[in-house]
Design an enzyme around this catalytic site. Structure first.
Site, PDB file in Angstrom:
ATOM      1  N   HIS A 156       0.833  -1.202   0.000  1.00 29.85           N
ATOM      2  CA  HIS A 156       0.000   0.000   0.000  1.00 29.85           C
ATOM      3  C   HIS A 156       0.868   1.253   0.000  1.00 29.85           C
ATOM      4  O   HIS A 156       2.087   1.204   0.153  1.00 29.85           O
ATOM      5  CB  HIS A 156      -0.991   0.005   1.173  1.00 29.85           C
ATOM      6  N   ASP A 165      -4.706 -10.869  -0.758  1.00 26.61           N
ATOM      7  CA  ASP A 165      -3.347 -11.407  -0.606  1.00 26.61           C
ATOM      8  C   ASP A 165      -2.497 -11.154  -1.852  1.00 26.61           C
ATOM      9  O   ASP A 165      -2.946 -11.401  -2.975  1.00 26.61           O
ATOM     10  CB  ASP A 165      -3.417 -12.913  -0.311  1.00 26.61           C
ATOM     11  N   HIS A 166      -1.290 -10.656  -1.618  1.00 27.61           N
ATOM     12  CA  HIS A 166      -0.330 -10.339  -2.697  1.00 27.61           C
ATOM     13  C   HIS A 166      -0.860  -9.304  -3.671  1.00 27.61           C
ATOM     14  O   HIS A 166      -0.518  -9.312  -4.861  1.00 27.61           O
ATOM     15  CB  HIS A 166       0.139 -11.613  -3.422  1.00 27.61           C
ATOM     16  N   HIS A 208       4.994  -0.178  -0.467  1.00 27.00           N
ATOM     17  CA  HIS A 208       5.752  -1.072   0.416  1.00 27.00           C
ATOM     18  C   HIS A 208       4.740  -2.067   0.956  1.00 27.00           C
ATOM     19  O   HIS A 208       3.531  -1.850   0.876  1.00 27.00           O
ATOM     20  CB  HIS A 208       6.395  -0.274   1.564  1.00 27.00           C
ATOM     21  N   CYS A 225       5.122   5.129   5.097  1.00 25.69           N
ATOM     22  CA  CYS A 225       3.938   4.610   4.403  1.00 25.69           C
ATOM     23  C   CYS A 225       3.518   5.508   3.241  1.00 25.69           C
ATOM     24  O   CYS A 225       2.649   5.143   2.458  1.00 25.69           O
ATOM     25  CB  CYS A 225       2.780   4.411   5.382  1.00 25.69           C
ATOM     26  N   GLU A 250      -1.281  -4.557  11.469  1.00 30.35           N
ATOM     27  CA  GLU A 250      -0.470  -4.108  10.332  1.00 30.35           C
ATOM     28  C   GLU A 250       1.000  -4.434  10.588  1.00 30.35           C
ATOM     29  O   GLU A 250       1.763  -4.737   9.667  1.00 30.35           O
ATOM     30  CB  GLU A 250      -0.659  -2.609  10.104  1.00 30.35           C
ATOM     31  N   HIS A 303       3.128  -4.992   3.854  1.00 30.73           N
ATOM     32  CA  HIS A 303       2.945  -5.382   5.253  1.00 30.73           C
ATOM     33  C   HIS A 303       2.471  -6.837   5.294  1.00 30.73           C
ATOM     34  O   HIS A 303       1.796  -7.299   4.374  1.00 30.73           O
ATOM     35  CB  HIS A 303       1.879  -4.526   5.941  1.00 30.73           C
TER      36      HIS A 303
HETATM   37 NI    NI Z   1       2.502   1.034   5.515  1.00 25.48          NI
END
Ligand code: NI
Length: 136
Positions: free
Chosen positions: A15, A80-81, A40, A34, A125, A42
């Protein structure tokens, strides 16, 4: 008497947090790493909690096999992914913070779980940062 059952799940996703109406400097100041324009990832840990009465015939609050399948289909397969900003339509114009992701997940699951059962969602997160949402 009510009992809460919990199911853990997991997804990896990328995100970027930013507000279009702000300068890059302000985004960097508020969202820190972020706000990285190149995204990047999580490792999100999800806990879905369902509270209700124990059914006298099964001894279950909810069949955990069904809860597992709902989470797999509705959340893991969709998130996911993925790049949440770019690939998950809920976040087209909604900042994918842990708070907003938790609300989106709750809204999706609420549709699939019997209304007499109470639902709450906990989303990690990072191992130290997590949010909860129960529809309030
Ligand atoms: Ni982040």
């Amino acid at each position: 008497m009510k009992v809460t059952v919990h199911r853990k799940a997991h997804f990896n996703a990328a995100h970027r947090l930013y507000n279009n109406e702000w300068t890059d400097a302000r985004n960097a100041s508020v969202f820190g790493k972020c706000a990285n324009p190149n995204y990047h990832g999580h490792n999100y840990e999800l806990i879905v909690s369902v509270k209700g009465k124990i059914h006298p015939e099964t001894g279950f609050v909810m069949d955990m096999k069904i809860l597992k399948e709902i989470i797999e289909q509705e959340i893991e397969e969709q998130f996911d992914h993925k790049n949440l900003n770019e690939e998950v339509s809920y976040f087209e114009s909604l900042n994918p913070t842990a708070e907003n992701i938790a609300v989106v997940i709750w809204n999706i699951l609420r549709e699939r779980i019997e209304s007499k059962l109470e639902l709450s969602v906990t989303l990690y997160e990072t191992p130290r940062n997590f949010v909860t949402y129960n529809g309030e």
